[in-house]
Every structure is written in structure tokens, then in C-alpha cells.
Design an enzyme around this catalytic site. Structure first.
Site, PDB file in Angstrom:
ATOM      1  N   THR A  91      -0.946 -41.922   9.961  1.00  5.57           N
ATOM      2  CA  THR A  91      -0.184 -42.744  10.328  1.00  5.57           C
ATOM      3  C   THR A  91       1.058 -43.049   9.048  1.00  5.57           C
ATOM      4  OG1 THR A  91      -1.266 -43.833  11.902  1.00  5.57           O
ATOM      5  CG2 THR A  91       0.627 -45.172  11.149  1.00  5.57           C
TER       6      THR A  91
ATOM      7  N   THR B  86      -5.741 -44.660  12.097  1.00  2.00           N
ATOM      8  CA  THR B  86      -5.418 -44.235  13.381  1.00  2.00           C
ATOM      9  C   THR B  86      -6.523 -44.007  13.960  1.00  2.00           C
ATOM     10  OG1 THR B  86      -3.493 -43.064  12.108  1.00  2.00           O
ATOM     11  CG2 THR B  86      -4.352 -42.709  14.397  1.00  2.00           C
TER      12      THR B  86
ATOM     13  N   ASP C  68     -10.309 -37.251   5.009  1.00  2.00           N
ATOM     14  CA  ASP C  68     -10.302 -38.518   4.008  1.00  2.00           C
ATOM     15  C   ASP C  68     -12.059 -39.115   4.700  1.00  2.00           C
ATOM     16  OD1 ASP C  68     -10.258 -38.608   7.152  1.00  2.00           O
ATOM     17  OD2 ASP C  68      -9.882 -40.306   7.164  1.00  2.00           O
TER      18      ASP C  68
END
Length: 261
Positions: free
Chosen positions: A10, A134, A111
């Protein structure tokens, strides 16, 4: 200082991090794989100047991304405008310093690995890291730092988008903590908010309880991501909130990969 770039589905977050892993400033921009290095440079140069920094202040660049199409232009940004060959988290010199103890280690998102690195560096013992992005991810980190797997669930905004898209008469509402602690809504909007918000709290608490049962050891639960604080007031499931865990992971990975930095 290190320019750490976290490219999510995002948003992209750019952060300047000093040698003590302290984040001096950060900026956020919507993720768009079509955005060129030149566009990033114009935007970022102006923001650096507003904060009193310039391009010479950047002594290294590291990129963590879950959007492969965005990587090339970010690499060009680093080399063309900052004069540094960037490290890419999980690749080459920046290979993961932790074990990815799962069946498909090559599919672990950058991540999630970065969160595991940062969480293990800061907290002892077995960990569960919940990242509200997200998607909402729940990751188990062993006491030796190994990533053990976890859970992927739709993010709260994705859930709301799907609900509104599929039901013609339901309005779009803002995600916020309800003012009324009762779960029985009296209007369409309050019923939607109750379902989305309290339903999400129930999911978080239920999944954490199941993870703790499977780990079968004392666990520290760490929340990160922009929406973590939204739920903190209405659940006691979090032991700590670390809003910048992914950026901290990038900083730690860079310093380990470039010891002289």
C-alpha cells in the site's frame, strides 16, 4: 545516515536512520510500481531539504520490498541520485542472518523477516509479531531468532473494502475505535463498525490464544503497523507496540551487512 526504504503493498516508507538505529525522520508515499526514479528523487529531495538534510547526508541505502516491480526504480534512485549501490534485504550481502524455519523460505515476505530480526534484537524469548498492514500477519519468532511461520489474514481495510463492494446499500465508513462499548449497533454505520472493529479484535485475540497454545512456552506479543494503536485500547493481548519495526529491521540488517558503516 542510512536511507532505509520499506516498500509495502500500500505504501512506501523512506526513513533516515542514524548509527544508533534512531529514526531521525520518515516519509510515506503511496506504492506505485510505475513511479520512476526521477519522480522519487524530486519528491524526496524536497522533503530532505524541509527537514534540514541533503543528499550528501545519505551514506548508504537499503531496500526491503514485497513489491518486486517497484525494486528497479528504487535501485536507480539510490545509484543515480545518492551515489550508493543499495543493499536489498534478503539478497547478496544482505542475506537473512536468521533461519527461516518454514517449508518455503524463499516465499517469506521481506517485511516479515525484517520484523523478526528487529523483534528478536529487542525482546528475549519466544515472540509473536502482529503486523497491521495491507494484510494482517502473525509471525512466530523462536528464542534463537529463527522465523517459525505464522498466519496471513486480510487487513482490516481490505475486509471493509470487500464488504462495501459486495453490498450495494452499505456505505463506506472510517475505521476507528467505537465510542460505544456495546456491540449491538443501532444504525447501519454503527453495526458495520461493530462488525469490523470488534470482529477484528476477536480475531486477534482468538488467533493469539491459538498461537500461544501451539508454541507452548511464554510468549511476548509485539504489534506493529499503522493500525496497531487502533486496537490497543480495547484489548490486552499486546505486550508492546513498535510502530517502526520494519525500518528498525532494515537498519539492523544494514549494519550487520556493512560492519564498517
Amino acid at each position: 545516515m542510512l536511507l532505509a526504504i520499506d516498500a509495502g503493498n500500500t505504501n512506501l516508507v523512506f526513513a533516515l536512520v542514524d548509527e544508533e538505529h534512531r529514526i531521525r525522520t520518515r516519509w510515506r508515499i503511496a506504492t506505485d510500481p510505475r513511479r520512476t526514479a526521477d519522480e522519487y528523487a524530486v519528491w524526496l529531495h524536497q522533503l530532505l531539504e524541509l527537514e534540514g538534510y541533503g543528499r550528501p547526508d545519505v551514506t548508504g541505502v537499503i531496500i526491503g520490498t514485497v513489491v518486486p516491480r517497484a525494486l528497479h526504480n528504487l535501485e536507480v534512485l539510490a545509484t543515480k541520485y545518492f551515489g550508493h549501490q543499495p543493499l536489498v534485504a534478503g539478497q547478496g550481502a544482505a542475506e537473512w542472518p536468521i533461519a527461516l524455519d518454514v517449508d518455503e523460505p524463499h516465499n517469506v515476505g521481506a517485511d516479515r523477516a525484517l520484523n523478526a530480526i528487529a523483534a528478536h534484537a529487542k525482546y528475549p524469548g519466544e515472540l509473536v509479531v502482529i503486523d497491521f498492514g495491507t494484510a494482517t500477519t502473525f509471525d512466530v519468532v523462536a528464542s534463537d531468532g529463527a522465523y517459525r511461520g505464522g498466519i496471513i489474514a486480510p487487513g482490516i481495510n481490505l475486509s471493509l473494502d470487500a464488504l462495501v463492494a459486495a453490498a450495494a446499500k452499505l456505505p463506506r465508513i472510517a475505521i476507528e475505535a467505537p465510542d460505544d462499548p456495546h456491540v449491538i449497533g443501532r444504525t447501519t454505520q454503527s453495526q458495520m463498525l461493530s462488525g469490523i472493529y470488534w470482529g477484528y479484535v476477536a480475531m486477534i485475540e482468538g488467533l493469539v490464544a491459538r498461537l500461544k497454545t501451539e508454541v507452548a512456552l511464554p510468549v511476548t506479543v509485539i504489534a506493529t503497523g499503522g493500525l496497531a494503536t487502533l486496537f490497543d485500547a480495547n484489548t490486552d493481548v499486546f505486550d508492546a507496540i513498535e510502530p517502526d519495526l520494519t525500518i528498525q529491521g532494515l537498519s539492523l540488517l544494514y549494519r550487520r551487512s556493512v560492519p564498517a558503516a
